[in-house]
Every structure is written in structure tokens, then in C-alpha cells.
Design an enzyme around this catalytic site. Structure first.
Site, PDB file in Angstrom:
ATOM      1  N   ARG A 131       4.928  47.395 101.500  1.00  0.00           N
ATOM      2  CA  ARG A 131       4.483  46.394 100.529  1.00  0.00           C
ATOM      3  C   ARG A 131       4.749  46.794  99.075  1.00  0.00           C
ATOM      4  O   ARG A 131       5.166  45.963  98.270  1.00  0.00           O
ATOM      5  CB  ARG A 131       2.978  46.173 100.719  1.00  0.00           C
ATOM      6  CG  ARG A 131       2.405  45.075  99.867  1.00  0.00           C
ATOM      7  CD  ARG A 131       0.861  45.090  99.907  1.00  0.00           C
ATOM      8  NE  ARG A 131       0.311  45.372 101.186  1.00  0.00           N
ATOM      9  CZ  ARG A 131      -0.108  44.456 102.070  1.00  0.00           C
ATOM     10  NH1 ARG A 131      -0.043  43.179 101.757  1.00  0.00           N
ATOM     11  NH2 ARG A 131      -0.605  44.813 103.232  1.00  0.00           N
ATOM     12  N   CYS A 161      -0.678  21.645 111.213  1.00  0.00           N
ATOM     13  CA  CYS A 161      -1.881  20.975 111.703  1.00  0.00           C
ATOM     14  C   CYS A 161      -2.982  21.980 112.039  1.00  0.00           C
ATOM     15  O   CYS A 161      -3.381  22.125 113.189  1.00  0.00           O
ATOM     16  CB  CYS A 161      -1.544  20.130 112.922  1.00  0.00           C
ATOM     17  SG  CYS A 161      -0.732  21.076 114.204  1.00  0.00           S
ATOM     18  N   TYR A 166       5.502  41.085 104.240  1.00  0.00           N
ATOM     19  CA  TYR A 166       4.756  40.405 105.295  1.00  0.00           C
ATOM     20  C   TYR A 166       4.711  38.893 105.055  1.00  0.00           C
ATOM     21  O   TYR A 166       3.746  38.226 105.410  1.00  0.00           O
ATOM     22  CB  TYR A 166       3.335  40.995 105.426  1.00  0.00           C
ATOM     23  CG  TYR A 166       3.361  42.507 105.551  1.00  0.00           C
ATOM     24  CD1 TYR A 166       3.831  43.110 106.704  1.00  0.00           C
ATOM     25  CD2 TYR A 166       2.974  43.325 104.496  1.00  0.00           C
ATOM     26  CE1 TYR A 166       3.901  44.498 106.812  1.00  0.00           C
ATOM     27  CE2 TYR A 166       3.038  44.710 104.586  1.00  0.00           C
ATOM     28  CZ  TYR A 166       3.506  45.290 105.740  1.00  0.00           C
ATOM     29  OH  TYR A 166       3.568  46.655 105.842  1.00  0.00           O
ATOM     30  N   TYR A 175      -5.601  36.530 106.699  1.00  0.00           N
ATOM     31  CA  TYR A 175      -6.484  37.528 106.065  1.00  0.00           C
ATOM     32  C   TYR A 175      -7.293  36.951 104.906  1.00  0.00           C
ATOM     33  O   TYR A 175      -7.937  37.706 104.173  1.00  0.00           O
ATOM     34  CB  TYR A 175      -5.672  38.698 105.485  1.00  0.00           C
ATOM     35  CG  TYR A 175      -4.559  39.237 106.351  1.00  0.00           C
ATOM     36  CD1 TYR A 175      -4.847  39.993 107.487  1.00  0.00           C
ATOM     37  CD2 TYR A 175      -3.232  39.006 106.028  1.00  0.00           C
ATOM     38  CE1 TYR A 175      -3.818  40.506 108.264  1.00  0.00           C
ATOM     39  CE2 TYR A 175      -2.209  39.514 106.801  1.00  0.00           C
ATOM     40  CZ  TYR A 175      -2.510  40.260 107.922  1.00  0.00           C
ATOM     41  OH  TYR A 175      -1.491  40.761 108.688  1.00  0.00           O
ATOM     42  N   GLY A 183       0.928  52.247 102.775  1.00  0.00           N
ATOM     43  CA  GLY A 183      -0.406  51.771 102.438  1.00  0.00           C
ATOM     44  C   GLY A 183      -0.676  51.462 100.993  1.00  0.00           C
ATOM     45  O   GLY A 183      -1.688  50.805 100.679  1.00  0.00           O
TER      46      GLY A 183
HETATM   47  N1  LLP Z   1       3.581  52.933 108.356  1.00  0.00           N
HETATM   48  C1  LLP Z   1       2.886  52.446 109.389  1.00  0.00           C
HETATM   49  C2  LLP Z   1       2.704  53.268 110.589  1.00  0.00           C
HETATM   50  C3  LLP Z   1       2.347  51.154 109.311  1.00  0.00           C
HETATM   51  O1  LLP Z   1       1.657  50.660 110.335  1.00  0.00           O
HETATM   52  C4  LLP Z   1       2.549  50.372 108.145  1.00  0.00           C
HETATM   53  C5  LLP Z   1       2.019  49.022 108.029  1.00  0.00           C
HETATM   54  C6  LLP Z   1       3.295  50.933 107.095  1.00  0.00           C
HETATM   55  C7  LLP Z   1       3.786  52.220 107.229  1.00  0.00           C
HETATM   56  C8  LLP Z   1       3.571  50.207 105.815  1.00  0.00           C
HETATM   57  O2  LLP Z   1       2.414  49.947 105.096  1.00  0.00           O
HETATM   58  P1  LLP Z   1       2.482  49.307 103.624  1.00  0.00           P
HETATM   59  O3  LLP Z   1       3.085  50.346 102.700  1.00  0.00           O
HETATM   60  O4  LLP Z   1       3.311  48.088 103.684  1.00  0.00           O
HETATM   61  O5  LLP Z   1       1.069  49.005 103.312  1.00  0.00           O
HETATM   62  N2  LLP Z   1       0.629  42.099 107.747  1.00  0.00           N
HETATM   63  C9  LLP Z   1      -0.311  42.787 106.894  1.00  0.00           C
HETATM   64  C10 LLP Z   1       0.035  44.231 106.707  1.00  0.00           C
HETATM   65  C11 LLP Z   1       0.192  45.005 107.998  1.00  0.00           C
HETATM   66  C12 LLP Z   1       0.584  46.439 107.786  1.00  0.00           C
HETATM   67  C13 LLP Z   1       0.952  47.083 109.069  1.00  0.00           C
HETATM   68  N3  LLP Z   1       1.366  48.440 108.978  1.00  0.00           N
HETATM   69  C14 LLP Z   1      -0.409  42.049 105.568  1.00  0.00           C
HETATM   70  O6  LLP Z   1       0.217  40.996 105.425  1.00  0.00           O
HETATM   71  O7  LLP Z   1      -1.140  42.451 104.673  1.00  0.00           O
END
Ligand code: LLP
Length: 421
Positions: free
Chosen positions: A284, A351, A380, A325, A247
Site C-alpha cells: 500500500r 444492488c 487493493y 472495511y 504494513g
Molecule cells: N506481506 C504480507 C505477508 C501480507 O499479507 C501483506 C498484506 C503485505 C505484505 C503488504 O501489506 P501492505 O504494505 O500493503 O500493508 N485488502 C486490504 C489489505 C489486505 C492486506 C493483506 N496483506 C485493504 O484493502 O486494506
């Protein structure tokens, strides 16, 4: 395909006459590979990983890279070499993790909807944990483990009802969201585990959302999980570790966000009293800034009195985040021309009117054929690319120590139709 050039700087910068990645000219790679293409910086990825890793000091921890952010073999393999672990969101990500060198004990299996087939394949592997999302899923895992005469290691994902204050599409920790088990139900579910010898509870898990840019929600999630771990311990349910999910956000527009050290500091403050090892699932924050998407200008046409449309050869098919988003990504001209800056609306070739990559941008003047770089596209980005309009998945390049190599070739129509009858 390999090219050499002197290494002058780390990451993406414009030290000379154009944008470079770890000292290699982006234009040189784009000429060789074609556009659109993703360029990853191994040095940036490494330093992002190590920033998180080192912030833990000697406190026991494991960084389970959230493969969903980018599960290219080259990237997952690099994380494995750096001493990371893996968070897989499907049996197919588990397969890729293992191809990249991870052992089952290095993998946690997350995800709100694991099918019966996926669980049947996952349970016998002996993963570090299956992060369970419901009472029903726990029952299904138990039935498989019983049949196999095994003990499955599970973690219960608790929904703490904490607002991540991120985009609603990527906030997951509120009780209106589909994720996890509400706190009271989780307590009840965990109590049932005493009499279920085919299951062993190794952890509790939270993940409240993604692209979280302030410390409070992250601190709140850590405090919550530490409190619940203590409560369980006092109730006679010891845990092996706590899993605080991913997150941590990045700065897409240059405004300051929580730094890895502050984030880890907050986790340590909350969890240290429990003495439990910390698992995090960052995606991320490790790979986001470590890649750019390079595109070529294919058309320019008037938009209004003050700006033009710049049609580029990358759009929502290569990078869905702006369309999905309303996400902001900086756009840089790879070799800026002299002349007064101009206002542009950067749009993709697909398109759909939502296929806008950058609204109301001001850059050096552009001409058809010029290259632009869409920054912070490592998370992503390619992972969410699609074949809409029969557009091929773009190639990927990894730059490492002044050398670049193709880590994925461009998909062809032959590749696409090979699956069709
Ligand atoms: N753990 C779980 C259970 C998750 O669902 C996620 C992300 C992460 C870890 C990793 O989170 P991060 O550190 O990357 O924030 N497609 C979206 C983001 C979707 C995130 C889904 N879950 C975007 O492009 O912003």
C-alpha cells in the site's frame, strides 16, 4: 492510445481548471477511455518507492513489493525496473512477477494457504524463500524438495502476538489470527531444521497487519524479529536476513501518518545490532496514493432535507474497500462547477446497500455527466475488483512523463463468457 500534454506537476493536483495527473488532464483521459477507469501516476509510484529505498541508506536491504496490492504487469514491471523485488501471495502472482522480469531469486512466496499444486510448482523454481506458515506446510515443502533432490530455501513466519491497531480485517499479528506460527512453536519447528537436509532456513518473517498508521506496532515487530534472530544466532542458527513484512499505512483523509523515513529509521534502529539485511514487503505505501479511480455521475436524487444521493458508475465492484472495511477515500470533483457546495452521499450502481463509496461528503455542486475522482485507490482497488452484476473489470491507464497509455483495456462480456461452457 497516447496523448501528450505539458508536464507541470507530479501526482494528482488541481493546478488549473481541473484535476490533473502528472500534468495531464484527468478529464481528457476519461473522455478517451471512458469510465470507470483507474489512472496511475508513474512519477508518484517512483517517488514512493524511492522514499522507502533511500531511507535505508547503505544498510543492506531489499524491497519486496507486495504484489497483492496491485499486480498489473505495468506496475510490477515498473517496480522491477526501479530495482525492487517481489512478494507473491500465490503461484499466479509468481507467474506475473516472472512475466514482469523478476527472477526466482528476487521473489518471496508468502501466503497462509499454499496448495499442494502451488508448492509443487514453486519449490523447483529456487525462490529467494518460501515463507512457511505451519509445521504441516514445512513437511509438504520438504517432501517435494526431497523428491526433486533439491534444498528448499524457507523462512518461518512467526506470529508475534502484536496488535497492529489497524482494522480487525487486516490485522494479522495477534495469536487469534490465522497467520504464522506462535513463537514457542516456531522455536521448536526451527530446531527440527538441523536434521532436515532438504530444507535451509534463510530467515524469519513477521507481518502484523496492513494500514498501520502509528510507529509503535511496527517498531515492536522489528524489535521482536531482531531479538529472535539474535537468540537463534546464539543457539547456533544463523540467518541470511530478516523479513519484517509490509504494513506501513498511508493517509486517506489527510491526517498525518508515519512517514517512510521514520518507519525505516525504526526498523534500522531495531535490526542494525544484528547486522542482518532487512527485507520488507510494502504494498500500500508504494502504490496506494499513486492511483485514482475516475467515475462519472449517472444519477442524482434527493436523499434527505440536506443531501442528495449521487449515483456514480463505480462502486464496490471497482473499489471494494469502503463496502468491506468501511474505508474512507477522498472524493474530488474533476472539474468543479461554480456555486455553493452541497452535501452528497456517493453510491455505486451495484444492488447492495453496502455499495456506498463516500458517506456525507461536501463538494462543488454536481450534475449528471460530471466526473469525480476517488483518491488513493492504487492499493487493493483494481486488485480486488470483481464481475458482480457482470460489471467488466475497469481499464487502467499509466501516466508517465506527460504521456499516458492504456495498460489494461476494459474487459468485455466476450472476455467473461469465453470461460463458460
Ligand atoms: N506481506 C504480507 C505477508 C501480507 O499479507 C501483506 C498484506 C503485505 C505484505 C503488504 O501489506 P501492505 O504494505 O500493503 O500493508 N485488502 C486490504 C489489505 C489486505 C492486506 C493483506 N496483506 C485493504 O484493502 O486494506
Amino acid at each position: 492510445m497516447i496523448a501528450f500534454s505539458a508536464m507541470t506537476s507530479t501526482g494528482f493536483s488541481q493546478p488549473h481548471t481541473g484535476l490533473e495527473c502528472d500534468g495531464v488532464a484527468v478529464a481528457e483521459i476519461a473522455e478517451a477511455v471512458g469510465t470507470p477507469l483507474y489512472i496511475n501516476s508513474a512519477a508518484l509510484l517512483r517517488s514512493r518507492f524511492l522514499a522507502l529505498e533511500q531511507a535505508f541508506g547503505d544498510y543492506p536491504h531489499a524491497l519486496h513489493y507486495a504484489m497483492k496490492a496491485n499486480s498489473m504487469l505495468a506496475i510490477v514491471g515498473l517496480i522491477q525496473q526501479l530495482g525492487g523485488a517481489a512478494d507473491a501471495n500465490s503461484i499466479w502472482e509468481i507467474d506475473v512477477a516472472r512475466r514482469a522480469g523478476f527472477l526466482p531469486k528476487d521473489i518471496v512466496f508468502t501466503g497462509v494457504g499454499k496448495s499442494g499444486d502451488e508448492l509443487a510448482q514453486a519449490v523447483p523454481l529456487g525462490l529467494k524463500a518460501i515463507n512457511v506458515e505451519s509445521a504441516g506446510e514445512l513437511d509438504r515443502i520438504e517432501a517435494i524438495a526431497k523428491r526433486l533432490g533439491q534444498v528448499a530455501r524457507v523462512a518461518v513466519r512467526v506470529n508475534p502476538d502484536i496488535d497492529a491497531k489497524s482494522h480487525p480485517h487486516i490485522s494479522t499479528g495477534l495469536k487469534i489470527n490465522k497467520f504464522g506460527v506462535p513463537v514457542d512453536a516456531a522455536r521448536e519447528l526451527i530446531a527440527t531444521l538441523r536434521e532436515r537436509p532438504s530444507l535451509t532456513l534463510v530467515a524469519i518473517h513477521v507481518h502484523i497487519g496492513s494500514q498501520i498508521t502509528s510507529l509503535d506496532p511496527l517498531r515492536g515487530a522489528a524489535a521482536f524479529i531482531a531479538g529472535m534472530a539474535m537468540e537463534l544466532r546464539h543457539g547456533g542458527v544463523p540467518l541470511e536476513y530478516v523479513d519484517i513484512g509490509g504494513g506501513l499505512g498511508i493517509s486517506y483523509d489527510g491526517t498525518p501518518v508515519v512517514e517512510p523515513a521514520a518507519y525505516v529509521g525504526a526498523l534500522l534502529d531495531a535490526v542494525r545490532p544484528t547486522g542482518l539485511p532487512i527485507v520488507i514487503e510494502p504494498g500500500r505505501s508504494i502504490v496506494g496514493p499513486a492511483a485514482i479511480l475516475v467515475a462519472r455521475v449517472i444519477d442524482i436524487k434527493p436523499r434527505n432535507a440536506v443531501s442528495d444521493f449521487v449515483v456514480i458508475d463505480a462502486g464496490m465492484t471497482e473499489l471494494m474497500r469502503p463496502a468491506l472495511y468501511g474505508a474512507f477515500h477522498r472524493i474530488e470533483v474533476v472539474r468543479p462547477r461554480a456555486g455553493a457546495e452541497r452535501h452528497y452521499e456517493f453510491v455505486g450502481p451495484v444492488c447492495e446497500s453496502s455499495d456506498v463509496v463516500g458517506r456525507d461528503r461536501v463538494t462543488a455542486p454536481l450534475e449528471v455527466g460530471d466526473l469525480v475522482a476517488i483518491r488513493d485507490a492504487g492499493a487493493y482497488g483494481s486488485a480486488m475488483a470483481s464481475n458482480y452484476n457482470r460489471r467488466p473489470l475497469p481499464p487502467e491507464v499509466m501516466v508517465s512523463a506527460g504521456t499516458w497509455r492504456l495498460t489494461r483495456r476494459r474487459q468485455t462480456v466476450d472476455d467473461m463468457v469465453a470461460l463458460e461452457g
